[in-house]
Design a protein around this motif. Structure first.
Motif, PDB file in Angstrom:
ATOM      1  N   LEU A 214       0.838  -1.192   0.000  1.00  0.00           N
ATOM      2  CA  LEU A 214       0.000   0.000   0.000  1.00  0.00           C
ATOM      3  C   LEU A 214       0.875   1.245   0.000  1.00  0.00           C
ATOM      4  O   LEU A 214       2.044   1.190   0.399  1.00  0.00           O
ATOM      5  CB  LEU A 214      -0.905   0.015   1.234  1.00  0.00           C
ATOM      6  CG  LEU A 214      -1.854  -1.165   1.407  1.00  0.00           C
ATOM      7  CD1 LEU A 214      -2.626  -1.025   2.709  1.00  0.00           C
ATOM      8  CD2 LEU A 214      -2.799  -1.296   0.218  1.00  0.00           C
ATOM      9  N   ARG A 215       0.284   2.364  -0.393  1.00  0.00           N
ATOM     10  CA  ARG A 215       1.057   3.609  -0.449  1.00  0.00           C
ATOM     11  C   ARG A 215       1.643   3.953   0.919  1.00  0.00           C
ATOM     12  O   ARG A 215       2.807   4.369   1.026  1.00  0.00           O
ATOM     13  CB  ARG A 215       0.168   4.757  -0.954  1.00  0.00           C
ATOM     14  CG  ARG A 215       0.805   6.162  -0.833  1.00  0.00           C
ATOM     15  CD  ARG A 215       2.069   6.274  -1.678  1.00  0.00           C
ATOM     16  NE  ARG A 215       2.831   7.461  -1.374  1.00  0.00           N
ATOM     17  CZ  ARG A 215       2.771   8.615  -2.057  1.00  0.00           C
ATOM     18  NH1 ARG A 215       1.940   8.715  -3.081  1.00  0.00           N
ATOM     19  NH2 ARG A 215       3.522   9.629  -1.732  1.00  0.00           N
ATOM     20  N   ARG A 216       0.889   3.767   1.990  1.00  0.00           N
ATOM     21  CA  ARG A 216       1.420   4.128   3.303  1.00  0.00           C
ATOM     22  C   ARG A 216       2.575   3.210   3.703  1.00  0.00           C
ATOM     23  O   ARG A 216       3.483   3.633   4.431  1.00  0.00           O
ATOM     24  CB  ARG A 216       0.311   4.107   4.359  1.00  0.00           C
ATOM     25  CG  ARG A 216      -0.354   2.771   4.606  1.00  0.00           C
ATOM     26  CD  ARG A 216      -1.380   2.890   5.721  1.00  0.00           C
ATOM     27  NE  ARG A 216      -2.108   1.658   5.966  1.00  0.00           N
ATOM     28  CZ  ARG A 216      -3.250   1.331   5.349  1.00  0.00           C
ATOM     29  NH1 ARG A 216      -3.785   2.163   4.467  1.00  0.00           N
ATOM     30  NH2 ARG A 216      -3.860   0.190   5.626  1.00  0.00           N
ATOM     31  N   GLU A 217       2.570   1.970   3.228  1.00  0.00           N
ATOM     32  CA  GLU A 217       3.675   1.058   3.504  1.00  0.00           C
ATOM     33  C   GLU A 217       4.914   1.465   2.716  1.00  0.00           C
ATOM     34  O   GLU A 217       6.042   1.367   3.211  1.00  0.00           O
ATOM     35  CB  GLU A 217       3.260  -0.373   3.164  1.00  0.00           C
ATOM     36  CG  GLU A 217       2.156  -0.890   4.077  1.00  0.00           C
ATOM     37  CD  GLU A 217       1.549  -2.192   3.604  1.00  0.00           C
ATOM     38  OE1 GLU A 217       1.130  -2.993   4.452  1.00  0.00           O
ATOM     39  OE2 GLU A 217       1.487  -2.415   2.370  1.00  0.00           O
ATOM     40  N   TRP A 218       4.688   1.919   1.499  1.00  0.00           N
ATOM     41  CA  TRP A 218       5.792   2.440   0.689  1.00  0.00           C
ATOM     42  C   TRP A 218       6.435   3.636   1.381  1.00  0.00           C
ATOM     43  O   TRP A 218       7.657   3.734   1.475  1.00  0.00           O
ATOM     44  CB  TRP A 218       5.258   2.837  -0.684  1.00  0.00           C
ATOM     45  CG  TRP A 218       6.140   3.740  -1.477  1.00  0.00           C
ATOM     46  CD1 TRP A 218       6.009   5.084  -1.628  1.00  0.00           C
ATOM     47  CD2 TRP A 218       7.293   3.364  -2.241  1.00  0.00           C
ATOM     48  NE1 TRP A 218       7.002   5.580  -2.440  1.00  0.00           N
ATOM     49  CE2 TRP A 218       7.808   4.542  -2.831  1.00  0.00           C
ATOM     50  CE3 TRP A 218       7.935   2.150  -2.485  1.00  0.00           C
ATOM     51  CZ2 TRP A 218       8.933   4.545  -3.646  1.00  0.00           C
ATOM     52  CZ3 TRP A 218       9.059   2.157  -3.292  1.00  0.00           C
ATOM     53  CH2 TRP A 218       9.553   3.333  -3.865  1.00  0.00           C
ATOM     54  N   ASP A 219       5.621   4.549   1.877  1.00  0.00           N
ATOM     55  CA  ASP A 219       6.150   5.743   2.535  1.00  0.00           C
ATOM     56  C   ASP A 219       6.943   5.398   3.787  1.00  0.00           C
ATOM     57  O   ASP A 219       7.893   6.098   4.140  1.00  0.00           O
ATOM     58  CB  ASP A 219       4.995   6.680   2.919  1.00  0.00           C
ATOM     59  CG  ASP A 219       4.374   7.352   1.708  1.00  0.00           C
ATOM     60  OD1 ASP A 219       5.061   7.471   0.673  1.00  0.00           O
ATOM     61  OD2 ASP A 219       3.204   7.759   1.797  1.00  0.00           O
ATOM     62  N   ALA A 220       6.560   4.310   4.454  1.00  0.00           N
ATOM     63  CA  ALA A 220       7.193   3.970   5.733  1.00  0.00           C
ATOM     64  C   ALA A 220       8.404   3.072   5.596  1.00  0.00           C
ATOM     65  O   ALA A 220       9.217   2.972   6.530  1.00  0.00           O
ATOM     66  CB  ALA A 220       6.166   3.274   6.629  1.00  0.00           C
ATOM     67  N   HIS A 221       8.588   2.416   4.450  1.00  0.00           N
ATOM     68  CA  HIS A 221       9.667   1.441   4.324  1.00  0.00           C
ATOM     69  C   HIS A 221      11.007   2.146   4.068  1.00  0.00           C
ATOM     70  O   HIS A 221      11.107   2.976   3.181  1.00  0.00           O
ATOM     71  CB  HIS A 221       9.373   0.456   3.196  1.00  0.00           C
ATOM     72  CG  HIS A 221      10.180  -0.800   3.279  1.00  0.00           C
ATOM     73  ND1 HIS A 221      11.467  -0.880   2.823  1.00  0.00           N
ATOM     74  CD2 HIS A 221       9.896  -2.020   3.807  1.00  0.00           C
ATOM     75  CE1 HIS A 221      11.939  -2.101   3.036  1.00  0.00           C
ATOM     76  NE2 HIS A 221      11.000  -2.811   3.632  1.00  0.00           N
ATOM     77  N   PRO A 222      12.057   1.791   4.814  1.00  0.00           N
ATOM     78  CA  PRO A 222      13.337   2.525   4.673  1.00  0.00           C
ATOM     79  C   PRO A 222      13.968   2.405   3.297  1.00  0.00           C
ATOM     80  O   PRO A 222      14.613   3.347   2.832  1.00  0.00           O
ATOM     81  CB  PRO A 222      14.223   1.884   5.740  1.00  0.00           C
ATOM     82  CG  PRO A 222      13.589   0.581   6.080  1.00  0.00           C
ATOM     83  CD  PRO A 222      12.103   0.800   5.888  1.00  0.00           C
ATOM     84  N   LEU A 223      13.788   1.280   2.608  1.00  0.00           N
ATOM     85  CA  LEU A 223      14.414   1.124   1.298  1.00  0.00           C
ATOM     86  C   LEU A 223      13.834   2.063   0.247  1.00  0.00           C
ATOM     87  O   LEU A 223      14.468   2.364  -0.745  1.00  0.00           O
ATOM     88  CB  LEU A 223      14.278  -0.321   0.814  1.00  0.00           C
ATOM     89  CG  LEU A 223      15.268  -1.323   1.380  1.00  0.00           C
ATOM     90  CD1 LEU A 223      15.011  -2.707   0.809  1.00  0.00           C
ATOM     91  CD2 LEU A 223      16.702  -0.908   1.096  1.00  0.00           C
ATOM     92  N   THR A 224      12.620   2.530   0.467  1.00  0.00           N
ATOM     93  CA  THR A 224      12.020   3.412  -0.529  1.00  0.00           C
ATOM     94  C   THR A 224      12.743   4.741  -0.600  1.00  0.00           C
ATOM     95  O   THR A 224      12.685   5.430  -1.620  1.00  0.00           O
ATOM     96  CB  THR A 224      10.531   3.672  -0.225  1.00  0.00           C
ATOM     97  OG1 THR A 224      10.415   4.404   0.998  1.00  0.00           O
ATOM     98  CG2 THR A 224       9.781   2.362  -0.092  1.00  0.00           C
TER      99      THR A 224
END
Length: 228
Positions: A214-224
């Motif tokens: 999900l977009r919020r998971e993308w925003d929170a993941h350090p690798l992004t």
């Protein structure tokens, strides 16, 4: 099943979902997302790779990838002959932007230092209403193990989430494709389903594994952060 003497509920239709009229279901997003499109500013670069639209000059380098049986092993189709690659390339050349749902963005992946075409990447836009998409990629086996798929998939996720505004992106793969599964896991995608023998492909029953983010998971993941 409704209780005796009661009226059964109306079926949930695509029209009702699109209109946001189903009780308990959120109303889908309105404008400005209704006019959203994706027309990237090319070329797209990572530390080692350049992603760009396909051109007619890519015929033989692309065929060098798709003619290999090991590349087609976990795909629906067989290895391509030259004419099949030519037909596929013609579609890819016209797929450098996304203007509506149901379309696919096709990108050539080349080494920045040498210009060698090493992969073929795709971002699918499945639904405007539900802001959903999917990523896919194939690479020449001679370049496996270098992290290029992870680097490329990260760009696809960034395009989908940050530029196209998607809410959810999936990755689907053959259950035996463990290398591709590791790529999606490194990016923080969640393994949501393992469908056992759900498809009959190339004369055998195959499993399908589905990953999602999900977009919020993308925003929170350090690798992004490495893609920004």
């Amino acid at each position: 099943m409704p209780a005796p003497g009661t009226t059964p509920p109306e079926p949930i239709t695509d029209t009702a979902l699109a209109a946001g009229t189903v009780i308990g279901w959120p109303t889908p997003p309105a404008a400005p997302y209704a006019e959203r499109m994706l027309n990237p500013s090319y070329p797209l670069r990572t530390d080692r790779l350049t992603l760009r639209p396909f051109t007619e000059d890519d015929l033989h380098p692309l065929h060098a990838i798709h003619r290999l049986p090991e590349v087609a092993r976990y795909l629906y189709g067989e290895a391509h002959d030259l004419e099949q690659t030519r037909a596929a390339l013609a579609k890819k050349i016209t797929s450098a932007a996304l203007t509506d749902e149901g379309q696919a963005l096709s990108l050539a992946v080349q080494l920045t230092t040498t210009g060698e075409l090493v992969g073929d990447a795709t971002l699918f836009w499945h639904s405007r209403t539900h802001r959903s998409g999917e990523i896919g990629y194939v690479f020449h086996p001679g370049h496996h193990g270098n992290g290029y798929a992870t680097e490329t998939a990260r760009v696809l996720l960034r395009l989908g989430f940050e530029e196209l505004g998607l809410h959810r992106i999936t990755g689907r793969l053959d259950g035996r494709n463990h290398a591709s599964a590791r790529v999606l896991e490194r990016l923080g995608m969640r393994r949501e389903a393992h469908l056992v023998e759900n498809e009959f492909v190339k004369g055998e029953w195959t499993d399908e594994v589905i990953y999602a983010m999900l977009r919020r998971e993308w925003d929170a993941h350090p690798l992004t952060k490495e893609s920004r």
